[in-house]
Design an enzyme around this catalytic site. Structure first.
Site, PDB file in Angstrom:
ATOM      1  N   GLY A  53      34.240 -40.120 -38.457  1.00  0.00           N
ATOM      2  CA  GLY A  53      33.162 -39.876 -37.523  1.00  0.00           C
ATOM      3  C   GLY A  53      32.949 -41.044 -36.581  1.00  0.00           C
ATOM      4  O   GLY A  53      33.187 -42.206 -36.927  1.00  0.00           O
ATOM      5  N   SER A  54      32.503 -40.749 -35.372  1.00  0.00           N
ATOM      6  CA  SER A  54      32.147 -41.804 -34.429  1.00  0.00           C
ATOM      7  C   SER A  54      30.809 -42.432 -34.837  1.00  0.00           C
ATOM      8  O   SER A  54      30.121 -41.945 -35.726  1.00  0.00           O
ATOM      9  CB  SER A  54      32.069 -41.236 -33.017  1.00  0.00           C
ATOM     10  OG  SER A  54      33.336 -40.755 -32.609  1.00  0.00           O
ATOM     11  N   GLY A  55      30.458 -43.516 -34.172  1.00  0.00           N
ATOM     12  CA  GLY A  55      29.241 -44.238 -34.521  1.00  0.00           C
ATOM     13  C   GLY A  55      29.496 -45.491 -35.321  1.00  0.00           C
ATOM     14  O   GLY A  55      28.565 -46.236 -35.628  1.00  0.00           O
ATOM     15  N   HIS A  56      30.789 -45.721 -35.691  1.00  0.00           N
ATOM     16  CA  HIS A  56      31.146 -46.908 -36.478  1.00  0.00           C
ATOM     17  C   HIS A  56      31.969 -47.900 -35.663  1.00  0.00           C
ATOM     18  O   HIS A  56      32.634 -48.751 -36.226  1.00  0.00           O
ATOM     19  CB  HIS A  56      31.948 -46.490 -37.711  1.00  0.00           C
ATOM     20  CG  HIS A  56      31.275 -45.475 -38.558  1.00  0.00           C
ATOM     21  ND1 HIS A  56      30.021 -45.674 -39.091  1.00  0.00           N
ATOM     22  CD2 HIS A  56      31.673 -44.231 -38.968  1.00  0.00           C
ATOM     23  CE1 HIS A  56      29.672 -44.605 -39.798  1.00  0.00           C
ATOM     24  NE2 HIS A  56      30.653 -43.724 -39.724  1.00  0.00           N
ATOM     25  N   LYS A 104      38.953 -42.822 -45.375  1.00  0.00           N
ATOM     26  CA  LYS A 104      37.762 -43.252 -46.101  1.00  0.00           C
ATOM     27  C   LYS A 104      37.308 -42.122 -47.026  1.00  0.00           C
ATOM     28  O   LYS A 104      37.357 -40.945 -46.654  1.00  0.00           O
ATOM     29  CB  LYS A 104      36.643 -43.615 -45.128  1.00  0.00           C
ATOM     30  CG  LYS A 104      37.033 -44.735 -44.164  1.00  0.00           C
ATOM     31  CD  LYS A 104      35.858 -45.243 -43.348  1.00  0.00           C
ATOM     32  CE  LYS A 104      35.151 -44.182 -42.540  1.00  0.00           C
ATOM     33  NZ  LYS A 104      36.068 -43.494 -41.586  1.00  0.00           N
ATOM     34  N   ASP A 109      36.190 -35.977 -44.559  1.00  0.00           N
ATOM     35  CA  ASP A 109      37.410 -36.661 -44.131  1.00  0.00           C
ATOM     36  C   ASP A 109      38.573 -36.302 -45.051  1.00  0.00           C
ATOM     37  O   ASP A 109      39.678 -35.980 -44.592  1.00  0.00           O
ATOM     38  CB  ASP A 109      37.200 -38.180 -44.153  1.00  0.00           C
ATOM     39  CG  ASP A 109      36.289 -38.672 -43.043  1.00  0.00           C
ATOM     40  OD1 ASP A 109      35.551 -37.853 -42.477  1.00  0.00           O
ATOM     41  OD2 ASP A 109      36.297 -39.877 -42.754  1.00  0.00           O
ATOM     42  N   HIS A 215      26.414 -44.375 -43.080  1.00  0.00           N
ATOM     43  CA  HIS A 215      25.777 -43.255 -42.380  1.00  0.00           C
ATOM     44  C   HIS A 215      24.270 -43.233 -42.633  1.00  0.00           C
ATOM     45  O   HIS A 215      23.604 -42.263 -42.303  1.00  0.00           O
ATOM     46  CB  HIS A 215      26.363 -41.921 -42.837  1.00  0.00           C
ATOM     47  CG  HIS A 215      27.842 -41.842 -42.721  1.00  0.00           C
ATOM     48  ND1 HIS A 215      28.692 -42.117 -43.769  1.00  0.00           N
ATOM     49  CD2 HIS A 215      28.631 -41.534 -41.666  1.00  0.00           C
ATOM     50  CE1 HIS A 215      29.950 -41.976 -43.377  1.00  0.00           C
ATOM     51  NE2 HIS A 215      29.935 -41.630 -42.107  1.00  0.00           N
TER      52      HIS A 215
END
Length: 329
Positions: A53-56, A104, A109, A215
């Site tokens: 996921g994006s945001g990391h 991960k 995922d 998250h």
């Protein structure tokens, strides 16, 4: 919520487009399905592919380049990429030696990478990262979560792949690094997902979340804010309990910010952590400090310890040239 956005639905594509334009010498962006790959395809090596996921950011796209990843698949914010992204990226970067997925340990995922792997027409293998010692299970995982230690796995395995090592050797080294790596984080504030428009969790001005996930998942406990030395001691005690290092062990220490913590504070944490480890016979031989595996705008940090041997240290030191990590080249 105050954020530099135009429209929530456009955040990912506009951000990826800006990233690719800013680093056009290193990466190329493919849309529909989305993935990032090296601007110049590598030849005759195992292709290393990751995603999530994006945001990391800068994980994972910031680590595409020589000595690390061949491609990265970004999902929407805190959402797994889809199998068609992984399949398209793998087919684009495969260079005759197979593909290694670094995944991960989050349910979405893992499931989506497994679905993509079933469709690949060439050799492939997977390394599952699970370095978070805070919890054994969470809403997102079965077993331990993969967090900042993923960066170390990507760097070390990426270096080995550049030497021409085969798929089995790359997978074996990745699994060894994962076994020798442990992480734990602490949050002072929540993050705010753009689509939600409000903090993921509520936390008081004098509270912290010990063991938080990237998250915003709950950690081990909610507790009162304490001095940094005490927090570092608790985090490192949990890492050493997990790793059980031998006397006179050598280690890589990663102090990772979650996106909203100033470097001044991250270096203060490093100072405390290096002293604490030295007093217990663990020599910090390599270090990295900064925002590398973030959680949008969360204030907080994680500590990651990787027990070094000669092989891991040599591949950590080897040249790398990516948007977010570069040395020796």
């Amino acid at each position: 919520m105050k954020k530099f956005i135009n429209a929530v639905d456009d955040v990912l594509v506009e951000s990826l487009s800006g990233f690719a334009a800013a680093h056009a010498d290193l990466v190329r962006l493919q849309l529909d399905p989305h993935y990032l790959c090296r601007a110049q395809k590598a030849q005759n090596k195992v292709a290393i592919l990751s995603g999530g996921g994006s945001g990391h950011e800068p994980l994972h796209g910031g680590f595409v380049g020589y000595g690390m990843l061949d491609a990265a698949c970004p999902g929407h914010v805190f959402t797994s990429p889809t199998p068609d992204q992984m399949l398209a990226a793998a087919e684009a970067v495969e260079a005759g030696r197979g593909v290694l997925f670094i995944v991960k340990n989050y349910a979405g995922d893992v499931m989506n990478f497994e679905m993509a792997a079933e469709l690949l027409p060439f050799d492939h293998a997977t390394v599952l990262t699970s370095d978070d010692v805070a919890v054994e299970d969470s809403t997102y995982t079965t077993g331990r979560r993969g967090v900042a230690g993923t960066l170390i796995v990507e760097k070390v395995v990426g270096s080995l792949a550049e030497t021409g090592a085969d798929l089995a050797a790359c997978q074996a080294l990745g699994e060894k690094v994962n076994r020798r790596t442990a992480s734990m984080g602490v949050a002072l504030s929540s993050c705010t997902v753009p689509a939600a428009g409000r903090p993921t969790f509520d936390i008081g001005p004098d509270e912290l979340e010990m063991g938080v996930g990237i998250h915003g998942e709950p950690g081990r406990r909610r507790e009162a804010l304490r001095p940094a030395d005490a927090l570092v001691g608790d985090l490192l005690a949990a890492l050493l309990e997990d790793l059980k290092p031998q006397p006179d062990s050598r280690a890589l220490l990663l102090v990772n910010g979650f996106g909203g913590t100033p470097l001044m504070e991250l270096y203060l944490l490093y100072h405390a952590a290096a002293r604490w480890l030295a007093e217990r016979g663990v020599a910090v031989e390599r270090s990295l400090v900064g925002n590398y595996v973030t959680s949008l705008d969360m204030a907080g940090a994680s500590l990651t310890l990787c027990l070094l041997d000669d092989e891991i240290r040599a591949h950590w030191d080897a040249p790398v040239h990516t948007p977010a990590l570069r040395w020796g080249r």
